[in-house]
Design an enzyme around this catalytic site. Structure first.
Site, short mmCIF file in Angstrom:
data_model
loop_
_atom_site.label_atom_id
_atom_site.label_comp_id
_atom_site.label_asym_id
_atom_site.label_seq_id
_atom_site.Cartn_x
_atom_site.Cartn_y
_atom_site.Cartn_z
N ASP A 1 0.88 -1.16 -0.14
CA ASP A 1 0.07 -0.11 0.10
C ASP A 1 0.88 1.17 -0.13
O ASP A 1 2.12 1.16 0.06
CB ASP A 1 -0.95 0.07 1.05
CG ASP A 1 -2.15 0.95 1.12
OD1 ASP A 1 -2.24 1.44 -0.07
OD2 ASP A 1 -2.77 1.05 2.17
N LYS A 2 0.04 2.48 -0.20
CA LYS A 2 0.73 3.48 -0.09
C LYS A 2 0.17 4.67 0.89
O LYS A 2 -1.06 4.34 1.06
CB LYS A 2 0.91 4.31 -1.31
CG LYS A 2 1.22 5.69 -1.74
CD LYS A 2 -0.26 6.47 -1.90
CE LYS A 2 0.01 7.91 -2.00
NZ LYS A 2 -1.11 8.81 -2.26
N HIS A 3 0.66 5.31 1.56
CA HIS A 3 -0.16 6.48 2.40
C HIS A 3 0.54 7.85 2.04
O HIS A 3 1.85 8.00 2.25
CB HIS A 3 0.11 6.03 3.96
CG HIS A 3 -0.45 7.00 4.91
ND1 HIS A 3 -1.77 7.10 4.98
CD2 HIS A 3 0.07 7.94 5.63
CE1 HIS A 3 -2.03 8.20 5.72
NE2 HIS A 3 -1.09 8.77 6.28
N THR B 1 -9.32 10.47 -0.19
CA THR B 1 -9.42 9.45 -0.99
C THR B 1 -10.83 8.97 -1.02
O THR B 1 -11.42 8.83 -2.25
CB THR B 1 -8.34 8.32 -1.02
OG1 THR B 1 -7.07 8.95 -0.91
CG2 THR B 1 -8.65 7.51 -1.99
N ARG C 1 -7.57 12.80 21.15
CA ARG C 1 -6.31 13.81 20.74
C ARG C 1 -6.77 15.45 19.92
O ARG C 1 -6.49 16.13 20.33
CB ARG C 1 -5.11 13.19 19.79
CG ARG C 1 -4.37 12.23 20.24
CD ARG C 1 -3.88 11.31 19.19
NE ARG C 1 -2.90 12.13 18.24
CZ ARG C 1 -2.86 11.92 17.12
NH1 ARG C 1 -3.15 10.79 16.56
NH2 ARG C 1 -1.97 12.56 16.16
N SER D 1 -0.55 6.24 15.02
CA SER D 1 -2.08 6.51 14.30
C SER D 1 -1.95 5.95 12.89
O SER D 1 -2.97 5.28 12.43
CB SER D 1 -2.36 7.96 14.77
OG SER D 1 -3.56 8.04 13.85
N LYS E 1 -3.23 1.89 11.53
CA LYS E 1 -4.29 1.62 10.42
C LYS E 1 -3.59 0.69 9.21
O LYS E 1 -4.21 -0.29 8.74
CB LYS E 1 -5.13 2.82 10.14
CG LYS E 1 -5.97 3.17 11.27
CD LYS E 1 -6.30 4.52 10.97
CE LYS E 1 -5.60 5.80 11.12
NZ LYS E 1 -5.80 7.16 11.29
N1 URA Z 1 -3.70 10.81 10.07
C1 URA Z 1 -3.89 10.04 10.91
O1 URA Z 1 -4.59 8.88 10.36
N2 URA Z 1 -3.43 10.38 12.19
C2 URA Z 1 -2.81 11.46 12.49
O2 URA Z 1 -2.58 11.48 13.72
C3 URA Z 1 -2.74 12.38 11.73
C4 URA Z 1 -2.94 12.15 10.33
#
Ligand code: URA
Length: 431
Positions: A79-81, A119, A167, A182, A186
Site C-alpha cells: 500500500d501507499k499512504h 481519497t 487527541r 496513528s 491502520k
Molecule cells: N492521519 C492519521 O491517521 N493520524 C494522525 O494522527 C494524523 C493524520
C-alpha cells in the site's frame, strides 16, 4: 499493569514498554482506559516523547487492538499512504497501476481532513461506488481488480479511533510519535508487507518545513520497518497543488486522465516515483527506477485504467465510468473563470488557502457530518514556476463563486521575471 502507572512512567521520562503499550491499546479499545487517562497519556507522550522502541511498541499495540487482515493472494500485498495535501489524488491512479504490475492493494483510506482532500470522498463522487463493502465483496474486488479503495471497518485499529478523537480535543494532535502510531496502526492492520509513504512538505501540507517533514518521515519509516513492514518514504512538494484541481469529481477527472495515459504531468510523475518504490520494496522490480518504468508502462498501455474500471464495477460503480465520465459526473451549477495578469510567473502559492477555498465551495466539511458536494472545487490551478492560465471555480451558486474568487486572487503571488520551480521529490528516506 494499570493506566496510572503507565502514564506516570511516561510523565517521569521512563518511556513506554511493549507490555505497557499493549495494555493501554487494549484498554483504549475495550473502554477500560477512561477518557481522562487517554488524554493524560497523549499529553505525556507529546511532552516527553517516545524513543524508537516505544514508537514501535505503540504502533504494533494499536495495530493489534482490533482485527489484522489476512490475505491469501497470489502476489505481494502492499500500500501507499500520503500525509495529505491539495490536489493529491495519487492514490486513485497508483492503486490500479500497482495492481496492473502484479501487486494487491487493499487501500484503506480516509476522508478529507482540514484543508486536505480525502481519497474516500473522491471515490464517492462515483455514483453507486461503495466504500464500505462487506468482507466478501472486498475480497472479490481485490481478487478481480487487484486493488480496492475502501474505508476502515469499525474493528480496524479501534484504539486509534478512540485516541484520535481524544487527541483532537486535547491539543495533542501534533505529536510526531502519536501521528506515527496513528497512521501506521491502520495501515499495518491491512496485513501489508510493504508500504510507500508520501510525506508532504510545504504551504499546503501539515508539515510546512523540511525539518519537520523529515522528522515525521524518519519516525514513520523506522517504526514501520521495526514493525516488520518494508517501508520507504518520499518527502514531496506541497508548495503547489499536485494536480491542477481541488475537489472530488474534479480530481477524479484528473486521475482518470492520467490512467488514460494523459493528464497532469506532476500527478503522473509522482505516481511513477511512489509506485516505483513500492514495486521495488515488494520485489516486483529490481529497483525504484525500474519500478517507475513499469508503472509508466501500465499507464501508457491502458492496463492500469482497466484495473481501475474493474475495481469501480466490483464495488458498485458504473461499468462504463471511464468511457462516459461526463454522463456520470455532473458539473457544478455555477462556473466562473478567473484570469490572472498575463506574462507573469507564479512565484508562491498559499496552497492551504486553495484547499480551504475548495472546502468552503462544498468539496470538504466545515463541521462533522456536513454533506459534500462532489461537483465543486477549482480547476486550472497553476504550480510555482509557470505562467498561470485561466482558473475555473466550480460552485453551488454565484455568491460562493464570488467569495472564492477574492480568496483565490489573494492566494497566488506573481513575479514579472522567471521563477525556478523546486523539485517534486525533495528527499528519499529509507531509515
Ligand atoms: N492521519 C492519521 O491517521 N493520524 C494522525 O494522527 C494524523 C493524520
Amino acid at each position: 499493569m494499570d493506566a496510572r502507572t503507565i502514564i506516570a512512567g511516561l510523565r517521569d521520562g521512563r518511556g513506554l514498554s511493549a507490555a505497557g503499550a499493549a495494555w493501554f491499546a487494549r484498554g483504549l479499545a475495550s473502554g477500560e482506559v477512561e477518557d481522562a487517562q487517554a488524554g493524560a497519556f497523549a499529553m505525556a507522550v507529546l511532552l516527553r516523547g517516545l524513543d524508537e522502541a516505544g514508537r514501535i511498541a505503540l504502533t504494533t499495540a494499536m495495530r493489534d487492538s482490533g482485527q489484522v487482515l489476512d490475505w491469501d493472494l497470489p502476489g505481494p500485498v502492499i500500500d501507499k499512504h500520503s500525509t495529505g495535501g491539495v490536489g493529491d489524488c495519487t492514490s486513485l491512479v497508483l492503486a490500479p497501476a500497482l495492481a496492473a504490475c502484479g501487486a494487491y492493494v487493499p487501500m484503506i483510506s480516509g476522508r478529507g481532513l482540514g484543508h486536505t482532500g480525502g481519497t474516500l470522498d473522491r471515490m464517492e463522487a462515483i455514483p453507486g461506488y461503495r466504500t464500505d463493502p462487506d468482507r466478501a465483496t472486498l475480497d472479490r474486488a481485490l481478487r478481480e481488480a487487484g486493488c480496492a479503495i475502501v474505508g476502515a471497518s469499525a474493528d480496524l485499529a479501534p484504539a486509534d479511533r478512540r485516541l484520535y478523537a481524544i487527541r483532537d480535543i486535547s491539543a495533542t494532535v501534533e505529536s510526531i510519535d502519536l501521528i506515527t502510531a496513528s497512521i501506521l496502526s491502520k495501515k499495518l492492520a491491512e496485513g501489508i508487507e510493504a508500504l510507500v509513504l508520501d510525506v508532504k512538505c510545504g504551504s499546503g501540507a501539515f508539515m510546512a518545513d523540511i525539518a519537520s517533514a523529515r522528522a515525521l518521515a524518519q519516525a514513520l519509516v523506522s517504526a514501520a520497518n521495526g514493525a516488520g513492514c518494508h517501508t520507504v518514504a518520499l518527502i514531496t512538494d506541497m508548495d503547489s497543488p499536485l494536480a491542477p484541481s481541488a475537489g472530488n469529481a474534479l480530481e477524479l477527472r484528473d486521475s482518470v486522465a492520467v490512467l488514460a495515459g494523459q493528464g497532469p504531468e506532476r500527478l503522473r510523475r509522482l505516481t511513477c516515483a511512489l509506485g516505483g518504490e513500492a514495486l521495488a520494496l515488494a520485489g516486483l522490480a529490481a529497483d525504484a527506477g525500474a519500478g517507475a518504468a513499469r508503472i509508466a508502462a501500465s499507464l501508457a498501455d491502458g492496463r492500469a485504467a482497466e484495473r481501475f474500471a474493474r475495481m469501480v464495477a466490483a464495488l458498485g460503480g458504473p461499468a462504463d465510468l471511464i468511457e462516459r465520465l461526463d454522463a456520470h459526473l455532473p458539473p457544478a451549477p455555477e462556473r466562473r473563470t478567473v484570469t490572472l495578469p498575463p506574462g507573469r510567473i507564479v512565484q508562491a502559492i498559499d496552497t492551504r488557502t486553495l484547499g480551504e477555498i475548495a472546502v468552503h465551495l462544498g468539496a470538504g466539511r466545515l463541521r462533522q457530518g456536513d454533506v459534500i458536494d462532489h461537483r465543486t472545487g477549482l480547476t486550472g490551478l497553476p504550480h510555482v514556476g509557470v505562467e498561470a492560465g485561466p482558473i475555473t471555480i466550480h460552485a453551488r451558486n454565484a455568491e460562493e463563486a464570488a467569495t472564492a474568487e477574492t480568496a483565490l486572487r489573494a492566494a497566488i503571488r506573481l513575479s514579472p521575471g522567471p521563477v525556478a520551480a523546486g523539485p517534486l521529490v525533495l528527499e528519499r528516506i529509507t531509515a
